[in-house]
Design a protein around this motif. Structure first.
Motif, PDB file in Angstrom:
ATOM      1  N   VAL A 159       0.813  -1.294   0.033  1.00 12.04           N
ATOM      2  CA  VAL A 159      -0.082   0.015  -0.064  1.00 12.04           C
ATOM      3  C   VAL A 159       0.826   1.376   0.029  1.00 12.04           C
ATOM      4  CG1 VAL A 159      -1.863   1.360   1.109  1.00 12.04           C
ATOM      5  CG2 VAL A 159      -1.743  -1.019   1.196  1.00 12.04           C
ATOM      6  N   GLN A 218       1.261   5.375  -0.264  1.00 11.89           N
ATOM      7  CA  GLN A 218       0.514   6.772  -0.239  1.00 11.89           C
ATOM      8  C   GLN A 218       1.649   7.778  -0.769  1.00 11.89           C
ATOM      9  OE1 GLN A 218      -2.129   8.470   1.915  1.00 11.89           O
ATOM     10  NE2 GLN A 218      -1.548   9.379   0.223  1.00 11.89           N
ATOM     11  N   VAL A 260       2.976  11.314  -1.696  1.00 10.51           N
ATOM     12  CA  VAL A 260       2.790  12.713  -0.723  1.00 10.51           C
ATOM     13  C   VAL A 260       3.654  13.681  -1.574  1.00 10.51           C
ATOM     14  CG1 VAL A 260       3.531  13.750   1.257  1.00 10.51           C
ATOM     15  CG2 VAL A 260       2.454  11.620   1.521  1.00 10.51           C
ATOM     16  N   PRO A 292      -0.997  14.786   0.685  1.00 10.76           N
ATOM     17  CA  PRO A 292      -1.215  13.614   0.007  1.00 10.76           C
ATOM     18  C   PRO A 292      -1.748  13.904  -1.576  1.00 10.76           C
ATOM     19  CG  PRO A 292      -2.429  13.325   1.873  1.00 10.76           C
ATOM     20  CD  PRO A 292      -1.951  14.462   1.836  1.00 10.76           C
ATOM     21  N   PRO A 350      -5.898   8.946  -2.443  1.00  8.89           N
ATOM     22  CA  PRO A 350      -5.704   8.213  -1.258  1.00  8.89           C
ATOM     23  C   PRO A 350      -4.783   7.079  -1.503  1.00  8.89           C
ATOM     24  CG  PRO A 350      -8.110   8.451  -2.239  1.00  8.89           C
ATOM     25  CD  PRO A 350      -6.895   9.416  -3.051  1.00  8.89           C
ATOM     26  N   PRO A 351      -4.322   6.185  -0.383  1.00  9.47           N
ATOM     27  CA  PRO A 351      -3.304   5.288  -0.654  1.00  9.47           C
ATOM     28  C   PRO A 351      -3.962   4.260  -1.572  1.00  9.47           C
ATOM     29  CG  PRO A 351      -3.865   5.668   1.606  1.00  9.47           C
ATOM     30  CD  PRO A 351      -4.884   6.454   0.814  1.00  9.47           C
ATOM     31  N   SER A 392      -3.008   0.249  -3.773  1.00  8.66           N
ATOM     32  CA  SER A 392      -1.968  -0.841  -3.661  1.00  8.66           C
ATOM     33  C   SER A 392      -1.518  -0.937  -4.878  1.00  8.66           C
ATOM     34  CB  SER A 392      -3.150  -2.209  -3.279  1.00  8.66           C
ATOM     35  OG  SER A 392      -2.639  -3.058  -3.395  1.00  8.66           O
ATOM     36  N   ILE A 401       2.181   0.817   5.521  1.00  6.10           N
ATOM     37  CA  ILE A 401       1.815   1.934   4.213  1.00  6.10           C
ATOM     38  C   ILE A 401       3.073   2.770   3.915  1.00  6.10           C
ATOM     39  CG2 ILE A 401       0.719   3.895   3.648  1.00  6.10           C
ATOM     40  CD1 ILE A 401      -1.661   2.892   5.541  1.00  6.10           C
ATOM     41  N   VAL A 442       5.107   5.657   2.769  1.00  6.61           N
ATOM     42  CA  VAL A 442       4.909   6.914   2.227  1.00  6.61           C
ATOM     43  C   VAL A 442       6.090   7.248   1.178  1.00  6.61           C
ATOM     44  CG1 VAL A 442       4.724   9.259   2.909  1.00  6.61           C
ATOM     45  CG2 VAL A 442       3.790   7.398   4.423  1.00  6.61           C
TER      46      VAL A 442
END
Length: 524
Positions: A32, A34, A36, A43, A46-47, A49, A119, A121
């Motif tokens: 997953v 994210q 940024v 962000p 949204p996150p 996959s 997650i 980033v």
């Protein structure tokens, strides 16, 4: 004669042992991610996959899809910040640059405590749309100076080069033919600094004799007599930015006598003198923030950095944090102020008004994401990041005191010799007498990496126009070009026979000069 074919490649023989089974491909995990924005930390979406083995190019295509539809696609650089770790050795990198894929660079990283369950980033920072090729060879060795070369500077368009030497002469070189153009004789002492006006109409030189001289770069002739007033040698020069005054920009000179003088280049008289420092003023910079006429930043051996209103020379702020002489200063707007209306497209403005418009546009584009900030470096082994005019950018949310530093940049073991911002203002690099170069985040002052490889003090730094390459000049007689993806040496440029005192980078040309009295031009 018939063409002979090369012999067939010999098959690998296993001498009775059965051929080993080929390794089955590893199953790809999904992670997953994210995305940024590096500019404001927001962000982008949204996150999502993604397969962990998706390439860097795939991440770039995805990041461009997440941008508004009306914006053109741009190249991106991606990195993942490592979690805080008290046991991390000092000087170790604090982030992983994604150059292949998330799997290869992040999940398989030996020290990154990041798993496919987390997650991830990923910070995205847009890069310049053009790419500078790293210099790999010395294309010319130009002799002519009779003493060590103390300063070298490319003109804003990159067509001309000026060098200053201990032989009391400055010299102009034609970069199209890589030959000497003019000898600028007039100083009675070493030429300590050369500075181009951003429209390339004039060149200013400062000498050990305390004089400032102006020259016409087309003819090599002196424009009038020397500008006299300083009682000791001139330490640095700075021109008024083109977006403030395109017709006849003023010139500021700092001196060992503790003063800064601002000269009118049309009347050749001193407009005012700044006399607040109690020791040598080591560097002066003319910034574009703080009002219609900009501001002057001065750094001194009295351990302070002072900020002055450039219209009348009123003192605005005194920045006191350093414990020793402040020897170097850099603005995140240095590159756009130095090059004025000229950018990578090579267009030349037809009039002063057009030049002002172009220069203002470039300056405003940089200030959209960050205010004008400065970094001061000192003999106390530290640097400070300051943001004295947070209101100069719509993106700034700073509420602290303007005379308090945003960050203290520590890590060097010896005196800091030079600091320079990347042209896009995202990075700052500092060189020191501890043989190392350190890279910092240009907006927060956070440490990024240490670049090690020199075996002598590092004197000067220069960035490529696309902010992807950094070059350093050292006492060990070499230049090194650093790759900011791996934080390792990309190209080593030996060739000088003694210490290298100065370096400059324009387009894909590098110039260097030093104690061996030769100017070297390096190319791809």
């Amino acid at each position: 004669m018939a063409t002979l074919l090369p012999p067939l490649k010999r098959q690998k023989v296993y001498h009775g042992i059965p051929e080993p089974e080929p390794e089955p491909p590893k199953p790809t995990v999904n992670v997953v991610v994210q995305f940024v924005s590096e500019e404001d930390g927001q962000p982008l979406a949204p996150p999502v996959s993604l397969p962990a083995d998706v390439s860097r190019e795939g991440l770039e295509a995805l990041a461009n899809k997440l941008k508004p539809q009306d914006e053109d696609p741009v190249p991106f650089a991606f990195h993942v910040k490592l979690p805080e770790d008290k046991n991390r050795p000092q000087g170790a990198a604090t982030r992983i640059v994604i150059s292949k894929s998330l799997q290869a660079d992040v999940l398989d990283h030996p020290t990154a405590d990041i798993t496919s369950e987390d997650i991830i980033v990923v910070h995205c920072s847009p890069q310049s749309v053009f790419r500078v090729r790293p210099a790999t060879r010395c294309s010319s060795t130009l002799s002519g100076h009779a003493s060590p070369i103390l300063c070298a500077s490319f003109s804003p368009t990159g067509n001309l080069l000026a060098t200053g030497s201990g032989d009391t002469n400055a010299r102009l070189w034609d970069l199209n033919t890589e030959t000497p153009s003019h000898v600028l004789s007039g100083h009675k002492g070493w030429v300590l600094c050369v500075e181009w006006e951003a429209m390339e109409r004039k060149l200013a030189t400062g000498g050990h004799d305390g004089h400032v001289r102006l020259w016409d770069p087309k003819t090599g002739a002196a424009i009038g007599d020397a500008l006299k007033g300083h009682s000791k040698w001139v330490t640095s020069l700075s021109w008024e930015p083109i977006h403030i005054n395109p017709t006849s920009p003023r010139l500021a000179s700092s001196s060992k006598d503790g003063t800064v003088r601002v000269w009118s280049t049309s009347t050749r008289k001193v407009l005012y003198t700044l006399g607040g420092h109690t020791a040598s003023v080591n560097i002066v910079k003319w910034g574009g923030a703080g009002g219609k006429t900009g501001v002057l930043y001065t750094a001194s051996s009295d351990r302070t950095v002072r900020i002055w209103d450039a219209e009348q020379g009123r003192p605005l702020h005194t920045l006191k944090e350093h414990a020793h002489w402040v020897t170097t200063l850099a603005l995140n707007t240095d590159f756009v102020l130095r090059t004025g209306p000229f950018d990578h497209t090579g267009k030349k403005p037809a009039s002063d008004e057009e030049a002002q418009k172009l220069a203002q546009g470039r300056y405003d584009a940089l200030l959209r994401t960050t205010p004008e900030v400065l970094i001061s470096g000192s003999d106390d082994h530290t640097l400070f990041l300051w943001s004295p005019f947070p209101a100069s950018s719509p993106a700034s949310s700073s509420t602290g005191s303007v005379t308090k530093p945003v960050a203290r940049l520590t890590g060097h073991q010896r005196q800091v010799s030079h600091v320079a911002f990347s042209p896009d203002g995202r990075w700052a690099a500092s060189a020191a007498w501890d043989n190392s170069v350190r890279v910092w985040e240009g907006r927060t002052g956070k440490f990024v990496a240490t670049l090690r490889g020199h075996v002598g003090a590092v004197y000067r730094l220069a960035w490529s126009a696309d902010s992807r390459l950094l070059i350093s000049a050292s006492k060990d007689s070499t230049l090194k070009i650093w790759d900011l993806k791996t934080y390792k040496i990309k190209v080593d440029l030996p060739g000088h026979t003694d210490e290298v005192y100065c370096v400059d980078f324009v387009a894909d040309k590098v110039v260097s000069g030093g104690r061996d009295k030769t100017v070297k031009i390096w190319k791809y």
